[in-house]
Design a protein around this motif. Structure first.
Motif, short mmCIF file in Angstrom:
data_model
loop_
_atom_site.label_atom_id
_atom_site.label_comp_id
_atom_site.label_asym_id
_atom_site.label_seq_id
_atom_site.Cartn_x
_atom_site.Cartn_y
_atom_site.Cartn_z
N TRP A 232 0.83 -1.20 0.00
CA TRP A 232 0.00 0.00 0.00
C TRP A 232 0.87 1.25 0.00
CZ3 TRP A 232 0.81 3.26 4.09
CH2 TRP A 232 1.46 2.71 5.21
N SER A 233 2.08 1.14 0.57
CA SER A 233 2.97 2.31 0.65
C SER A 233 3.83 2.46 -0.60
CB SER A 233 3.89 2.18 1.87
OG SER A 233 4.58 0.94 1.85
N SER A 234 3.60 1.60 -1.63
CA SER A 234 4.40 1.72 -2.85
C SER A 234 4.18 3.08 -3.50
CB SER A 234 4.03 0.62 -3.84
OG SER A 234 4.32 -0.66 -3.31
N GLY B 205 17.02 -0.33 7.90
CA GLY B 205 15.61 -0.03 8.12
C GLY B 205 14.79 -1.27 8.38
N GLY B 206 13.48 -1.07 8.55
CA GLY B 206 12.61 -2.20 8.86
C GLY B 206 13.03 -2.87 10.15
N ASP B 207 13.06 -4.20 10.17
CA ASP B 207 13.42 -4.93 11.38
C ASP B 207 14.91 -4.80 11.72
OD1 ASP B 207 10.86 -5.80 11.84
OD2 ASP B 207 11.10 -7.68 10.75
N ASN B 208 15.75 -4.48 10.73
CA ASN B 208 17.18 -4.32 11.01
C ASN B 208 17.49 -3.00 11.69
OD1 ASN B 208 17.94 -6.79 9.96
ND2 ASN B 208 18.23 -5.97 7.90
N GLY B 209 16.56 -2.06 11.63
CA GLY B 209 16.76 -0.79 12.31
C GLY B 209 17.72 0.13 11.58
N TRP B 210 18.13 1.20 12.28
CA TRP B 210 18.92 2.27 11.67
C TRP B 210 20.30 2.41 12.31
CZ3 TRP B 210 17.51 4.51 7.23
CH2 TRP B 210 16.23 4.22 6.79
N GLY C 234 8.12 0.00 7.49
CA GLY C 234 9.03 -1.10 7.26
C GLY C 234 9.51 -1.15 5.82
N ARG C 235 9.77 -2.39 5.35
CA ARG C 235 10.33 -2.62 4.03
C ARG C 235 9.46 -3.57 3.25
NH1 ARG C 235 16.34 -2.60 3.76
NH2 ARG C 235 15.96 -4.11 2.10
N ARG C 236 9.50 -3.46 1.93
CA ARG C 236 8.82 -4.42 1.07
C ARG C 236 9.54 -5.75 1.08
NH1 ARG C 236 10.20 -6.26 -3.63
NH2 ARG C 236 11.90 -4.76 -3.67
N ASP D 227 10.41 2.68 5.95
CA ASP D 227 9.99 3.41 7.15
C ASP D 227 9.51 4.81 6.72
OD1 ASP D 227 10.44 1.28 8.89
OD2 ASP D 227 12.56 1.76 9.06
N PHE D 228 10.08 5.90 7.24
CA PHE D 228 9.58 7.20 6.80
C PHE D 228 10.46 7.82 5.72
CE2 PHE D 228 11.01 8.65 11.29
CZ PHE D 228 12.35 8.63 10.93
#
Length: 529
Positions: free
Chosen positions: A330-332, A378-383, A408-410, A422-423
C-alpha cells in the motif's frame, strides 16, 4: 491469472495484442496489474509523475514509461496516443480536504483525453457502495469513488467500472490493517463498525477481472460488483485471521463511542497504516457493502476454485509475507505532498541554504559486505544508532499525521527505486555503491540521506554518509539548528555501527567458510524497542 478472452469488436481477434495504458503503476494494484497484462500478451505503457520510481520493477524493461499526470491534459494526450485500453488506478484520497474535487477534475480530463485519442475502453477500479444509501450519506471516500465511476460511464468511451470492498493480499492496506490489529491486540476494544458485513476479495481475483476487462465487447458499458464467496463482519475477519495465522482466540469488546475519526487514530497507533489512509478505510465500514450481482463472470469467467475463499486468500497473503515475496505494498505509491523533484548532483539553491552532515569511515570489510549492510537498513534491522531517538521521531511524525517509522520494508534484503523504507523513500540506487533516501516525514523542508560503499585510492573500503537538508522558511532553519546537536549521536553512531556491522558480517562469513557452518550475521543495532 489472466482473464479469458470472449467476444470482441470487429477486426479484433481472440488474443489480439492490445496497447494498454496503466496509471498508478507505482501503486499497490497497478504495480501488480502490469505483469498480468504482459503475460496476457498485451503491450503496456505506464504513466508516472516520476518515471524513475518504476525503473527497478522486474517488468520495467518490458514496458514503455512516460512522464505525466492525470490532471495534466497535455501529458495525458501524449500518453494515450495509440492506446486501446486505459486503466485508471489513481485517486487523490489523502491529498487533503479538496480530494473529491481533485478526483472529479482528474476523471473528467482522463475521459476527455481518452475520447480524443480514440481509446476503445476505460477500466476503473472503484469501491463497492451500499444498497439503498443516498450518495450524500456515504463516506467522502466511497462518494468520490462512486462519482469517478459515474463520470467514466457518462463519457463517450465504453467503460468497465469494477467495484470492490476489502482487498485481501500481501501488502494491501486493508490486509495490513487487519493483520496488525489482530496480531498485536489479544484483547481488542473495538468500535461498532466491526459488526458491519462486507464482502472481501483476494487481490489475485481483482487482477484477473482487471486484466480480463481489456477484451470486453464494445457494447459493454457498465459497473460490476466484484467480491469473494464469503460475506463477513470485520469481527469475523479478525477471528478467522487469528485462526489462519495460528494465534490464540482474540477477545473482542465492542464500544459505541469510537467515531471514524477516533477509530482512524486508534488504527494508526496500532498498525503501520497512517490515520490519513485508515480513516477512509474505517469510514467505508459504516455501511454494509455486499455484492448485488456477479455479472462480471459472463465476460471474465471464473476458473474452478475462484473467486478465492477468504481463508485461502489470507493463507496466500501470509505465505508471501513470511517468504518475503511481497511484490507491491500500500505504501508503494508516493505519499501525497511529499517532495518529488530529484536531488541535483550539485545543488544550486539560488540564494537558499543546504545544510549537510557528512561522515566517512574506513571499513574492515569488502565493499560488497558493506553494501549488504547498507541495502538491508531499516525495517526490522533498524537504523544502527540510538533506537530511542528514531522511535521518538517516528512517534512524533505519526502524531502530526505523517507516515511514522512503521512502514518497514517491502523486502528484507533488497531495495528498488520507489520503495518505501519506514519514513523514507528510496530515490536512487547504484547497486553496490550508493543508496539515496528522501524523507517523507513531516518536515519544514526537504531532507535526504545518502550512504555509499567506496574504495579509496589505497584500495581500502570506505563508508561515506551524507545527511542533507534544504530548509523551508525560518522554521526550517530553526529545525536544523535545534536537532544538529544530536547529529553526533544519531548520524555519527549510525556510521560507526554500519561499519562495525559490515566488519562483523565479513568476519562471520569468513569463519563460516573455514568451519563449513553458515549462520546469518545479526544486525548490530535495532531501531525498534
Amino acid at each position: 491469472m489472466g482473464g479469458t478472452v470472449v467476444a470482441v469488436e470487429d477486426g479484433q481477434r481472440d488474443g489480439e495484442r492490445l496497447h494498454c495504458l496503466v496509471t498508478g503503476a507505482s501503486g499497490y494494484v497497478g504495480g501488480r496489474l502490469v505483469p498480468e497484462l504482459l503475460r496476457a500478451g498485451h503491450r503496456v505503457r505506464c504513466l508516472a509523475r516520476s518515471p524513475g520510481k518504476l525503473r527497478d520493477h522486474p517488468w520495467a524493461p518490458d514496458v514503455e514509461t512516460v512522464r505525466g499526470d492525470v490532471t495534466d491534459a497535455a501529458s495525458l494526450a501524449g500518453a494515450m496516443r495509440g492506446v486501446d485500453v486505459a486503466y485508471y488506478l489513481v485517486h487523490a484520497l489523502t491529498t487533503g480536504p479538496g480530494f473529491e474535487e481533485t478526483d472529479r477534475r482528474a476523471a473528467r480530463i482522463f475521459a476527455e483525453q481518452a475520447h480524443a485519442a480514440g481509446v476503445r475502453r476505460i477500466v476503473y477500479l472503484g469501491g463497492l457502495t451500499p444498497e439503498g444509501v443516498p450518495e450524500h450519506s456515504l463516506s467522502p471516500h466511497l462518494r468520490s469513488r462512486a462519482e469517478v465511476g459515474r463520470i467514466f460511464l457518462d463519457s463517450p468511451v465504453p467503460a468497465t467500472v469494477l467495484r470492490a470492498a476489502v482487498v485481501i493480499g500481501s501488502g494491501s492496506a486493508s490486509f495490513e490493517m487487519l493483520r496488525y490489529l489482530t496480531e498485536r491486540l489479544p484483547v481488542m476494544v473495538t468500535p461498532s463498525w466491526v459488526q458491519t458485513r462486507t464482502q472481501p476479495i483476494a487481490v489475485r481475483d481483482v487482477l484477473r477481472y482487471l486484466a480480463g476487462s481489456a477484451t470486453m465487447p464494445p457494447d459493454v458499458d457498465r459497473a460490476f460488483d466484484i467480491g469473494g464467496p464469503d460475506v463477513l463482519t470485520y469481527e469475523e475477519m479478525m477471528r478467522r485471521y487469528a485462526e489462519v495465522a495460528g494465534l490464540r482466540r482474540r477477545l473482542i469488546v465492542r464500544v459505541p463511542v469510537l467515531t471514524p475519526r477516533l477509530s482512524s487514530h486508534w488504527v494508526g497507533l496500532v498498525t503501520p497504516v497512517p490515520a490519513a489512509i485508515a480513516r477512509p478505510l474505517t469510514e467505508s465500514l459504516r455501511h454494509e457493502v455486499v455484492c448485488r450481482e456477479h455479472d462480471i463472470a459472463r465476460h471474465v469467467p471464473d476458473p474452478p476454485g475462484c473467486p478465492l475463499p477468504f481463508d485461502e486468500a489470507l493463507t496466500l497473503a501470509l505465505r508471501k509475507v513470511r517468504d518475503a515475496q511481497v511484490d507491491t505494498r500500500w505504501s508503494s505509491a508516493a505519499v501525497p505532498g511529499a517532495p518529488s523533484d530529484p536531488l541535483p548532483t550539485d545543488p544550486d539553491w539560488a540564494g537558499g541554504s543546504l545544510y549537510r552532515d557528512e561522515r566517512s569511515l574506513p571499513v574492515d570489510a569488502s565493499p560488497a559486505a558493506l553494501w549488504k549492510v547498507i541495502e538491508g537498513i531499516g525495517g526490522d534491522n533498524g537504523w544502527y544508532s540510538f533506537p530511542l531517538a528514531w522511535a521518538v521521531r517516528g512517534w512524533l511524525d505519526r502524531f502530526v499525521g505523517g507516515v511514522g517509522l512503521r512502514r518497514g520494508r517491502r523486502d528484507a534484503a533488497h531495495l528498488r527505486v520507489g520503495d518505501s523504507l519506514d519514513f523514507w523513500r528510496v530515490e536512487e540506487i547504484e547497486p553496490g555503491r550508493l543508496l539515496r533516501l528522501r524523507a517523507e516525514m513531516r518536515l519544514p523542508g526537504l531532507a535526504w540521506l545518502e550512504m555509499c560503499a567506496e574504495t579509496d585510492p589505497a584500495g581500502r573500503t570506505r563508508y561515506r554518509q551524507r545527511a542533507l537538508f534544504h530548509p523551508r522558511g525560518l522554521l526550517g532553519h530553526a529545525y536544523w539548528w535545534s536537532v544538529s546537536p544530536f547529529h553526533a549521536v544519531v548520524f555519527g553512531g549510525m556510521a560507526r555501527n554500519i561499519a562495525r556491522a559490515a566488519a562483523r558480517g565479513a568476519g562471520a562469513r569468513g569463519r563460516a567458510a573455514r568451519t563449513g557452518r553458515t549462520r546469518p550475521a545479526r544486525p548490530a543495532h535495532r531501531s525498534r524497542p
